[in-house]
Write a protein that holds these residues in place. Structure first.
Motif, PDB file in Angstrom:
ATOM      1  N   ASP A  48      -1.496   0.020  -0.139  1.00 36.24           N
ATOM      2  CA  ASP A  48      -1.178  -1.411  -0.883  1.00 36.24           C
ATOM      3  C   ASP A  48      -0.281  -2.509  -0.212  1.00 36.24           C
ATOM      4  O   ASP A  48      -0.539  -3.690  -0.336  1.00 36.24           O
ATOM      5  N   TYR A  88       5.164  -3.266  -4.427  1.00 32.72           N
ATOM      6  CA  TYR A  88       4.329  -1.939  -4.322  1.00 32.72           C
ATOM      7  C   TYR A  88       5.172  -0.852  -3.960  1.00 32.72           C
ATOM      8  O   TYR A  88       4.773   0.393  -4.034  1.00 32.72           O
ATOM      9  N   SER A 116       0.692  -3.916 -10.138  1.00 32.49           N
ATOM     10  CA  SER A 116       0.123  -4.754  -8.956  1.00 32.49           C
ATOM     11  C   SER A 116       0.295  -6.142  -9.069  1.00 32.49           C
ATOM     12  O   SER A 116       0.829  -6.741 -10.070  1.00 32.49           O
TER      13      SER A 116
END
Length: 301
Positions: A254, A266, A274
């Motif tokens: 991520d 993240y 997110s």
């Protein structure tokens, strides 16, 4: 300074005997309580955690003594210090545990413990391999700064971990009300391991459930909502290495692919966060579930 033994070393034979007893009991009551591959994964993760602890323990001890040199008080070894240390260590554990569910960096280490879809005594052995890397030990540093002896703190921490072993079972349903009111019990801890929306991110206690009642994170187990175990996105594998490191892999992916402005999120935001809102956190799951609940009596329009 007294040299105290590690109480966990003495408890391990008891852990093994209790796991074997519960396995025997499950064959008579509920054969689904134990799944051989799941149990082997738990045992492997427990062994790996022990090795990791041996590899990093000396550094943690050195840090503890370094902090204790700047202690505010000289508490010493008085009898009351033991009780105070045990209670305050459990409070420190509560805040570590709560943070470990709300900050993805710490969750990456702690998720190991929640990765089984079964709930039995072997599940208690699923312990982190990366606790040192995630800096989980910082939550106990204030105890050394206050003035508790490092050996005392480590001994109390061992007792705390021993206590938490027996509450990982479905064989015990409810204990007397006064016990359930004060202590962490199998019923309370089953809730903590649940992925039911009602149960997400609750009951963080180690020994005393009073912390959850005090800080608003307590949820009782309900017979009309049987606990489902595991994590929101189940592992789908009994691979020990994947169980130990999958969330770290997820963080790395991520952070690598996220826009620069979102990379830190993240790491420090809750699991499931997110930057574009495309994933679910425990908060969003609980919010959607709450919207579907019928209004309480007297609240209808």
């Amino acid at each position: 300074m007294p040299t105290l033994p590690n109480p966990i070393d003495y408890a391990v034979p008891g852990f093994v005997l209790l796991v074997l007893f519960e396995m025997w009991l499950s064959r008579r009551r509920d054969r689904s309580a134990y799944e051989p591959r799941d149990t082997l994964t738990s045992l492997g993760l427990g062994l790996g955690s022990t090795v990791a602890g041996l590899a990093t323990g000396a550094v943690v001890v050195a840090l503890a003594f370094a902090v204790s040199r700047h202690a505010i008080f000289n508490i010493g070894w008085q009898w009351w210090a033991w009780a105070a240390c045990f209670v305050l260590d459990d409070l420190a554990y509560y805040w570590f545990h709560r943070t470990a569910h709300r900050v993805r960096w710490f969750w990456a280490s702690h998720v190991i413990h929640h990765s089984s879809q079964h709930y039995n005594l072997s599940t208690a052995l699923r312990q982190t391999w990366t606790g040192f890397f995630s800096l989980a030990f910082v939550f106990r540093l204030p105890l050394f700064l206050i003035g508790f002896e490092p050996a005392m703190v480590f001994f109390c921490a061992g007792l705390n971990l021993i206590y938490q072993f027996w509450i990982h079972t479905e064989a015990i349903r409810r204990l007397p009300r006064w016990v359930e009111a004060v202590m962490n019990t199998p019923s309370h801890h089953r809730v903590h391991h649940g992925v039911n929306p009602r149960y997400l991110d609750t009951n963080y206690a180690g020994v005393f459930i009073i912390w959850d009642r005090l800080f608003g994170t307590f949820t009782p187990e309900r017979d009309d909502d049987p606990v489902r175990y595991g994590i929101i996105k189940q592992l789908g594998s009994f691979n020990i290495l994947w169980a130990a490191f999958h969330e770290w892999v997820g963080i790395a992916r991520d952070v690598w692919s996220a826009p620069w402005r979102a990379k830190l999120g993240y790491i420090v935001m809750p699991p499931g966060w997110s930057h574009d809102g495309s994933r679910d956190t425990s908060d969003s799951i609980k919010a959607r579930w709450q919207e579907r609940q019928p209004p309480a009596p007297g609240q209808q329009d």
